[in-house]
Design a protein around this motif. Structure first.
Motif, PDB file in Angstrom:
ATOM      1  N   ASP A  90      34.785  48.897  50.069  1.00  0.00           N
ATOM      2  CA  ASP A  90      34.646  47.417  49.259  1.00  0.00           C
ATOM      3  C   ASP A  90      35.704  46.519  49.116  1.00  0.00           C
ATOM      4  N   LEU A  91      36.569  46.548  48.210  1.00  0.00           N
ATOM      5  CA  LEU A  91      37.563  46.194  47.965  1.00  0.00           C
ATOM      6  C   LEU A  91      38.739  45.642  49.991  1.00  0.00           C
ATOM      7  N   ALA A  92      38.728  46.407  50.137  1.00  0.00           N
ATOM      8  CA  ALA A  92      39.542  46.043  51.239  1.00  0.00           C
ATOM      9  C   ALA A  92      38.803  45.477  52.667  1.00  0.00           C
ATOM     10  N   VAL A 133      35.946  30.278  51.511  1.00  0.00           N
ATOM     11  CA  VAL A 133      36.843  30.827  50.726  1.00  0.00           C
ATOM     12  C   VAL A 133      36.399  31.263  49.393  1.00  0.00           C
ATOM     13  N   LYS A 134      35.834  30.004  48.893  1.00  0.00           N
ATOM     14  CA  LYS A 134      35.227  30.450  47.541  1.00  0.00           C
ATOM     15  C   LYS A 134      34.062  31.308  47.137  1.00  0.00           C
ATOM     16  N   ALA A 135      33.362  31.660  47.863  1.00  0.00           N
ATOM     17  CA  ALA A 135      32.675  33.042  48.362  1.00  0.00           C
ATOM     18  C   ALA A 135      33.629  34.536  48.628  1.00  0.00           C
ATOM     19  N   ALA A 136      34.498  34.061  49.137  1.00  0.00           N
ATOM     20  CA  ALA A 136      34.896  35.437  49.705  1.00  0.00           C
ATOM     21  C   ALA A 136      36.181  36.130  48.400  1.00  0.00           C
ATOM     22  N   GLN A 137      36.403  34.626  47.785  1.00  0.00           N
ATOM     23  CA  GLN A 137      37.150  35.437  46.944  1.00  0.00           C
ATOM     24  C   GLN A 137      36.526  36.240  44.974  1.00  0.00           C
ATOM     25  N   ALA A 138      35.379  35.295  45.413  1.00  0.00           N
ATOM     26  CA  ALA A 138      33.920  35.355  44.823  1.00  0.00           C
ATOM     27  C   ALA A 138      33.734  37.300  44.471  1.00  0.00           C
ATOM     28  N   ALA A 139      33.389  37.181  46.098  1.00  0.00           N
ATOM     29  CA  ALA A 139      33.047  38.926  46.678  1.00  0.00           C
ATOM     30  C   ALA A 139      34.644  39.280  46.313  1.00  0.00           C
ATOM     31  N   VAL A 140      35.644  38.999  45.513  1.00  0.00           N
ATOM     32  CA  VAL A 140      36.785  40.067  45.322  1.00  0.00           C
ATOM     33  C   VAL A 140      37.201  40.398  44.325  1.00  0.00           C
ATOM     34  N   ASP A 141      37.012  39.583  43.787  1.00  0.00           N
ATOM     35  CA  ASP A 141      36.640  39.263  42.403  1.00  0.00           C
ATOM     36  C   ASP A 141      35.425  40.598  41.716  1.00  0.00           C
ATOM     37  N   GLY A 142      34.381  39.721  42.424  1.00  0.00           N
ATOM     38  CA  GLY A 142      33.200  40.920  41.621  1.00  0.00           C
ATOM     39  C   GLY A 142      33.440  42.351  42.192  1.00  0.00           C
ATOM     40  N   VAL A 143      34.144  43.412  42.848  1.00  0.00           N
ATOM     41  CA  VAL A 143      34.576  44.232  43.271  1.00  0.00           C
ATOM     42  C   VAL A 143      35.377  45.062  42.831  1.00  0.00           C
ATOM     43  N   ARG A 144      36.500  43.834  42.200  1.00  0.00           N
ATOM     44  CA  ARG A 144      37.787  43.973  41.015  1.00  0.00           C
ATOM     45  C   ARG A 144      36.528  44.513  40.160  1.00  0.00           C
ATOM     46  N   ASN A 145      35.793  43.770  39.477  1.00  0.00           N
ATOM     47  CA  ASN A 145      35.325  43.784  38.168  1.00  0.00           C
ATOM     48  C   ASN A 145      34.522  45.260  38.482  1.00  0.00           C
TER      49      ASN A 145
END
Length: 315
Positions: free
Chosen positions: A277-279, A234-246
């Motif tokens: 990517d975000l989807a 979950v932490k890794a997946a959340q980091a990936a989402v945050d990265g795309v949003r950034n």
């Protein structure tokens, strides 16, 4: 028991700056390296791609000290075996944000993270032989830095369009500059609960730009969690989402000041990030959260407790 090794880059201090377009906009590429002293295996941990251009401060001036954002200030590694057999190295490149196209900067970051590990592996014996000799250590570090620098420059150049290369030649495209790079050999840890502070220094060749980063390496035992693998996912997946949003936020900021010729390309990149990517990242995050919830809902089977006089008290 599992153990976490956590590098935290806490503060950035600007000692001197002279950015031609205004005050400084620094960002960092940190990498944590750990080397297994029993077999020489080299491993690295770095940022998610979307966080490779997080500006630490948009108007930094000499004398200022700012906290480094949480999205780029922490590198964490979990060990299930004895972490005392590993040697830890922190390496950071400090950049000045200007106008390098996003695709080119991403290509440079990918080249940096892969080539740094390859360069350390190629020079590992020389590094080990140079321990305790500062002059030899600096010489080996210089060899590694040049190899990585050449690879990053080639990666960035290879991702530029012909039009962008022409603009660079004409002086109308101001590429991001490397202020400097530094690394610190933190050595091996002596106990399973320790903290090692360090300071990294960055200075360009002319001496017009100078910074310091203060940080520390902390080693902490991890409480047992039967769902730890799902928590990590979950932490890794959340980091990936945050990265795309950034990435999207960075491009939206670039769009504000972009020329009419640049805007269609930036808008297309934003749409791709939002629609693809975000989807995909959100779908992966949702699946990771579902797997974690399923693990949490799973009944815990406790061993029976026996009555000393005979029989089972609880099941």
């Amino acid at each position: 028991m599992a153990t976490d090794a956590i590098v935290t880059l806490e503060r950035l201090r600007c000692i001197r700056e002279s950015d031609g377009s205004g005050h400084s906009e620094p960002y960092i590429w940190p990498v944590l390296i750990w080397i297994d002293t029993t077999n020489g295996q080299v491993n690295t941990a770095d940022l998610v791609l979307g966080n490779a251009r997080i500006v630490i401060d948009h108007d930094m001036r000499a004398g200022q000290v700012v906290l480094i954002p949480s999205s780029v200030n922490t590198l964490r590694v979990r060990f299930t075996d004895d972490p005392q057999r590993f040697t830890f190295i922190i390496s950071v490149v400090l950049w000045e944000n200007d106008e390098t196209p996003e695709d080119a900067m991403r290509a440079g970051f990918k080249a940096y993270t892969s080539e740094l590990r390859a360069a350390i592996i190629a020079n590992l014996l020389a590094l080990q032989a140079a321990q305790g000799n500062p002059a030899e250590e600096e010489a080996v570090k210089a060899t590694i830095e040049k190899r990585v620098k050449d690879k990053v420059e080639a990666g960035i150049k290879g991702a530029l369009t012909t039009g962008q290369k022409i603009r660079i030649a004409l002086g109308t495209l101001n590429m991001d500059d490397v202020v400097g790079s530094d690394s610190e050999n933190l050595g091996a840890i002596s106990t399973l609960a320790t903290t090692k502070p360090f300071t990294l220094a960055f200075r360009n060749k002319s001496g017009s730009e100078s910074y310091e980063i203060e940080g520390n390496l902390a080693v902490k035992p991890v409480p047992v969690d039967l769902c730890q693998a799902q928590v990590d996912a979950v932490k890794a997946a959340q980091a990936a989402v945050d990265g795309v949003r950034n990435e999207i936020r960075q491009l939206q900021a670039e769009l504000h000041d972009a020329s009419p010729q640049q805007k269609p390309g930036i808008i297309a990149m934003i749409k791709k990030l939002q629609q693809d990517d975000l989807a995909d990242a959100n779908t992966a995050l949702q699946k990771a959260k579902q797997a974690l919830q399923a693990c949490r809902d799973r009944p815990v089977h406790r061993p029976p407790v026996f009555d000393p006089g005979g029989g089972v008290l609880t099941q």
